[in-house]
Design a protein around this motif. Structure first.
Motif, PDB file in Angstrom:
ATOM      1  N   ASP A  61      -6.306  52.120  50.502  1.00 46.50           N
ATOM      2  CA  ASP A  61      -6.881  53.390  50.963  1.00 46.50           C
ATOM      3  C   ASP A  61      -6.357  53.843  52.321  1.00 46.50           C
ATOM      4  OD1 ASP A  61      -8.231  53.893  48.674  1.00 46.50           O
ATOM      5  OD2 ASP A  61     -10.186  53.196  49.378  1.00 46.50           O
TER       6      ASP A  61
ATOM      7  N   ALA B  88     -10.838  51.896  44.253  1.00 45.84           N
ATOM      8  CA  ALA B  88     -10.615  52.455  45.590  1.00 45.84           C
ATOM      9  C   ALA B  88     -11.537  53.674  45.758  1.00 45.84           C
ATOM     10  CB  ALA B  88      -9.156  52.831  45.751  1.00 45.84           C
ATOM     11  N   ASP B  89     -11.586  54.193  46.974  1.00 44.61           N
ATOM     12  CA  ASP B  89     -12.576  55.230  47.275  1.00 44.61           C
ATOM     13  C   ASP B  89     -11.980  56.641  47.156  1.00 44.61           C
ATOM     14  OD1 ASP B  89     -14.540  56.809  48.253  1.00 44.61           O
ATOM     15  OD2 ASP B  89     -14.553  55.955  50.283  1.00 44.61           O
TER      16      ASP B  89
ATOM     17  N   GLU C 299     -11.466  59.219  50.049  1.00 38.89           N
ATOM     18  CA  GLU C 299     -10.382  59.122  51.035  1.00 38.89           C
ATOM     19  C   GLU C 299      -9.221  60.075  50.704  1.00 38.89           C
ATOM     20  OE1 GLU C 299     -10.290  57.200  53.782  1.00 38.89           O
ATOM     21  OE2 GLU C 299     -12.323  56.507  53.339  1.00 38.89           O
ATOM     22  N   TYR C 300      -9.272  60.679  49.503  1.00 38.34           N
ATOM     23  CA  TYR C 300      -8.120  61.453  49.018  1.00 38.34           C
ATOM     24  C   TYR C 300      -8.472  62.933  48.969  1.00 38.34           C
ATOM     25  CZ  TYR C 300      -6.540  56.806  48.029  1.00 38.34           C
ATOM     26  OH  TYR C 300      -6.166  55.502  48.193  1.00 38.34           O
TER      27      TYR C 300
END
Ligand code: GAL
Length: 429
Positions: free
Chosen positions: A348, A363-364, A367-368
């Motif tokens: 990330d 994954a988070d 964050e994108y």
């Protein structure tokens, strides 16, 4: 008699010195032995991520690793050139000379397996996957791409998408252009743009892989992902009429690129889109990293994106992975780095800057940005296909010949020539 004693004394001295010397040689040797398999404090990361749009993710990853591992220093050994144009040759020389980097960037699929695993140059990493509980943290298809038989040989840091068309939103708006969903629609739109004095498609083929990337997407538009797979498995010939038709379409598309394509690299051609001199560009989504970080453009404001015409519902997979070459001095430290690379934190910090999505499924998404979140959603449902231009679909030997033949096609436009060259190279796939 005195002389005898003196000689005797000298002899003892010589013997003592020799003994001391051999002690210190032994000590040196045992230091070296201790180094092997333990620690040197330095992990060398070999990649082609240098400069604009390429290195931001890697530098952030290295910073975070060093912050949390103060006993290990990272040596960033990157060799410039998109898609490994120069790095792959440097790597091959080092591997042949038994001087491997601690770890190196390698695409999952043929590039990893045919170039390095089959040559017995890589250590299996099954223990790393088991210790970190990774077997259900990476998509199965991805683990397959980095495995040979039951052994897993590298850790994917990301998933890039290769069948993306990026476009300048202002140009589309100004010329009332709708997003084209088929190659025919693309050709119509391209005509309108050309008449308006805009370059429809930006290309920079100073490095030979960029038109090959377009061709692979045209092949999928024509054949679908299943038969694309059969083509590179050798079950469909390059003389197949659908391949010939795809090459014809490829030629029609190439009529709409900027004249100075041969003197630009991918970043230079992305600039044409950023500045509104060109409307679109087919590029892997590292271009998204370049637009956002280096050119300060805003997703879905300045630039938009859509699947390469005719490939909606599919996803060209390009995965950058890192493994453990045989013979490195400090495998445990390299594994520490690989553990970080495969962690949620590592992925990330790297991927939002790189333009790719995380290889891990947990994954988070927060964050994108919107591009990344869309790509993550698409990846879950799309039909996946391995990229040829980025080493996953076929061997390096085939790819080198395909790149050469495609580049000749870009300048000469001879369909038969390209078909023959690909078919002749097919045994090397
Ligand atoms: C690909 C690689 C990407 C990006 C791109 C342009 O082969 O997977 O991470 O670096 O080349 O250089």
């Amino acid at each position: 008699m005195k002389k005898m004693y003196r000689l005797f004394g000298l002899l003892i001295l010589v013997l003592l010195l020799a003994a001391c010397g051999s002690d210190s040689d032994d000590a040196d040797q045992s230091d070296k032995d201790a180094d092997k398999g333990s620690d040197t404090g330095v992990v060398e990361i070999f990649s082609w991520w240098t400069g604009a749009g390429e290195e931001d993710g890697l530098l952030a990853l290295i910073d975070l690793f060093e912050e949390t591992h103060d006993d290990i220093e990272i040596e960033n050994a990157a060799v410039a050139g998109g898609a490994g144009t120069n790095a792959k040759a440097v790597l091959a020389t080092r591997m042949q000379g038994d001087d491997p980097p601690s770890t190196f960037q390698v695409h999952g699929g043929a590039e990893l397996n045919m170039s390095w695993v089959e040559a017995d140059k890589m250590e299996p990493l099954n223990d790393l996957y088991e210790d970190n509980d990774w077997l259900d943290k990476f998509p199965e298809e991805l683990i397959e791409l980095v495995s040979e038989g039951d052994d897993i040989y590298s850790v994917p840091v990301n998933i890039h998408r290769g069948n993306v068309m990026f476009y300048n939103m202002e140009v589309f708006e100004e010329h009332d252009i709708e997003v084209p969903t088929t190659i025919d629609e693309f050709l119509e739109v391209a005509k309108v743009l050309e008449e308006a004095g805009i370059t429809p498609l930006a290309l920079g083929d100073k490095e030979s892989w960029t038109p090959t990337q377009i061709l692979e997407n045209v092949l999928v538009a024509e054949l679908g992902t299943e038969d694309y797979g059969k083509l590179f498995a050798g079950d469909i010939e390059f003389t197949d009429e659908r391949v010939v038709h795809a090459i014809e379409d490829f030629g029609k598309i190439l009529e709409y690129v900027n004249e100075d394509h041969a003197s630009r690299n991918w970043q230079d051609s992305a600039q044409l889109v950023a500045e509104g001199d060109a409307a679109m560009m087919n590029m892997g989504d590292w271009a998204k990293g370049y637009f956002s970080n280096d050119l300060d453009l805003e997703t879905n404001v300045d630039f938009g994106y859509f699947p390469f015409p005719g490939t909606d519902g599919t996803f060209a997979v390009i995965t950058d992975t890192f493994g453990l070459p045989k013979g490195v001095d400090n495998p445990d430290e390299v594994k520490e780095f690989l553990t970080f690379l495969g962690s949620v934190d590592g992925q990330d910090v790297f991927n939002p800057l790189k333009g790719s999505i995380p290889a891990r499924i947990d994954a988070d998404p927060e964050e994108y940005d919107e591009y990344g979140q869309d790509a993550m959603e698409d990846f879950k449902t799309a039909q996946l296909y391995p990229s040829l231009a980025h080493g996953s679909a076929a061997s390096e030997g085939f790819l080198t010949k395909a790149n050469q033949a495609v580049n000749i096609y870009v300048t000469q436009g001879d369909i038969d020539n390209l078909v023959d060259a690909l078919q002749n190279a097919a045994p090397e796939m």
